[in-house]
Enzyme design. Sequence first.
Site, PDB file in Angstrom:
ATOM      1  CD1 TRP A 130     -12.900   7.778  36.791  1.00 14.80           C
ATOM      2  CD2 TRP A 130     -14.195   8.936  38.202  1.00 14.80           C
ATOM      3  NE1 TRP A 130     -13.891   6.938  37.226  1.00 14.80           N
ATOM      4  CE2 TRP A 130     -14.699   7.616  38.092  1.00 14.80           C
ATOM      5  CE3 TRP A 130     -14.853   9.853  39.021  1.00 14.80           C
ATOM      6  CZ2 TRP A 130     -15.840   7.194  38.796  1.00 14.80           C
ATOM      7  CZ3 TRP A 130     -15.990   9.427  39.714  1.00 14.80           C
ATOM      8  CH2 TRP A 130     -16.461   8.127  39.593  1.00 14.80           C
ATOM      9  CG  ASP A 131      -8.762  12.915  33.484  1.00 17.17           C
ATOM     10  OD1 ASP A 131      -8.134  12.728  34.537  1.00 17.17           O
ATOM     11  OD2 ASP A 131      -8.433  12.419  32.402  1.00 17.17           O
ATOM     12  CG  PHE A 132     -14.074  16.425  31.958  1.00 18.21           C
ATOM     13  CD1 PHE A 132     -13.582  17.639  31.486  1.00 18.21           C
ATOM     14  CD2 PHE A 132     -14.121  15.351  31.091  1.00 18.21           C
ATOM     15  CE1 PHE A 132     -13.142  17.767  30.182  1.00 18.21           C
ATOM     16  CE2 PHE A 132     -13.692  15.474  29.776  1.00 18.21           C
ATOM     17  CZ  PHE A 132     -13.199  16.694  29.325  1.00 18.21           C
ATOM     18  CG  ASP A 149     -10.960   9.219  33.452  1.00 17.85           C
ATOM     19  OD1 ASP A 149     -11.517   8.211  32.964  1.00 17.85           O
ATOM     20  OD2 ASP A 149     -11.575  10.140  33.996  1.00 17.85           O
ATOM     21  N   GLY A 155     -10.986  18.181  37.676  1.00 19.57           N
ATOM     22  CA  GLY A 155     -10.714  19.554  37.283  1.00 19.57           C
ATOM     23  C   GLY A 155     -11.687  20.524  37.902  1.00 19.57           C
TER      24      GLY A 155
END
Length: 412
Positions: free
Chosen positions: A167-169, A134, A172
Amino acid sequence: MYNLLSGLSVIETSSFVASPTAGLYCAQMGAEVIRVDHKEGGLDYDRYMLTEAGRSLSWENLNRAKKSVALDLRSGEGRELLVELAATTGNLITNLPEKSFLSHGAVAARQPDGAPDLVSVRIMGWHDGRQAMDFTVNAASGYPLMCGPEDWDMANAPPVNQVLPAWDFITGAYCAFALLAALRHRDATGEGNEVRVPLGDVAIGTMANSGALAEMLYRGADRERLGNAIWGAFGRDFRSRDGVRFMVAALTPKQWDGLVAAFGLGDAITALEGELGVRFADGDGPRFENRHRLFDLFQDAAANADWADLSARLAAQGTTFERYRTMHEAASDPELVTNNPLFGPAPANPSGFDYPATRSFANMPGRDVGNPAPAPYLGQHTEEVLANRLGLSSGAIGTLVDRGIARLSDKE
């Protein structure tokens, strides 16, 4: 939890944030999500911060409502069991590299007769195979150099990283969507799919979808730093007489009129309009272009009012505003947490720490949302899954445990 995805089983082999988030959202909608980790825990099993008992609060919350299988994934036999689980189930979420024992082709080749065509969703770094996380894709996106005080020198000022791995969330959530899209296609055609989602593409693609990519190319330069102001509209942080800092935003005529009334600035705004030859009610353009003059008026008014009185006027006018809180204040706030139906009774957390837990973010009137489910202990469902999914006998599973290939619950 809702049970809209009951009957769907997914094997998840992942770590950190993006991949576990995809599985979490599926589990919160009723899917059976079976997370398979190395027997000592994956790379995120002891991710900071840890309780005194050594349990990761991050891991605990990203893996609620899932089942846990623990195998020796450094051994060929443990890896074979994982491949067989994924092949039999037919649905896989992972962030392991494509060129690994868990490649789409390797799993698809092991599918038994009668198993549905494999649907795999794989989170990558960059589209060309480079690693990313991220905070590195965020550096590439340009956003950190867009943040910071307005008077910072664009050429020499440092970047400002965000603390949320956004960005990770987002990745996902997109992967959960992509999985369901591929499953719908399989239901209609019988065809499986390999889905690869690069974290970097999610970041740069989101930048493009927001219009920022086109804006930078059109203007031929970078956008200036704006401090806490909202780009292209009226909004910023202000401070009341008693020291409360709060944020306001006005993107609609109703919101603008409400702010002017709540701050008691009708006459001052009229005078400023006459001076500048504009009408602020005409939209975002004149308000944004003359934001500094407006900010001065609003801050002077805020500095002459206590928060209790000002917030009551803002609420009465139906404006869009909120005071700033520390994160500890937010976590302890009755309005945000205690009295919010998003949160349910705390389940029996493996950490032993009792705190509110989230239900599904979606609110579906007429459906029972149920209470939050706990995270599993590492290996809690190893025996159940190996028996039900692979048909292994208790004796065979016991042998795997004795030989260190499989591990049962790490509950102490």
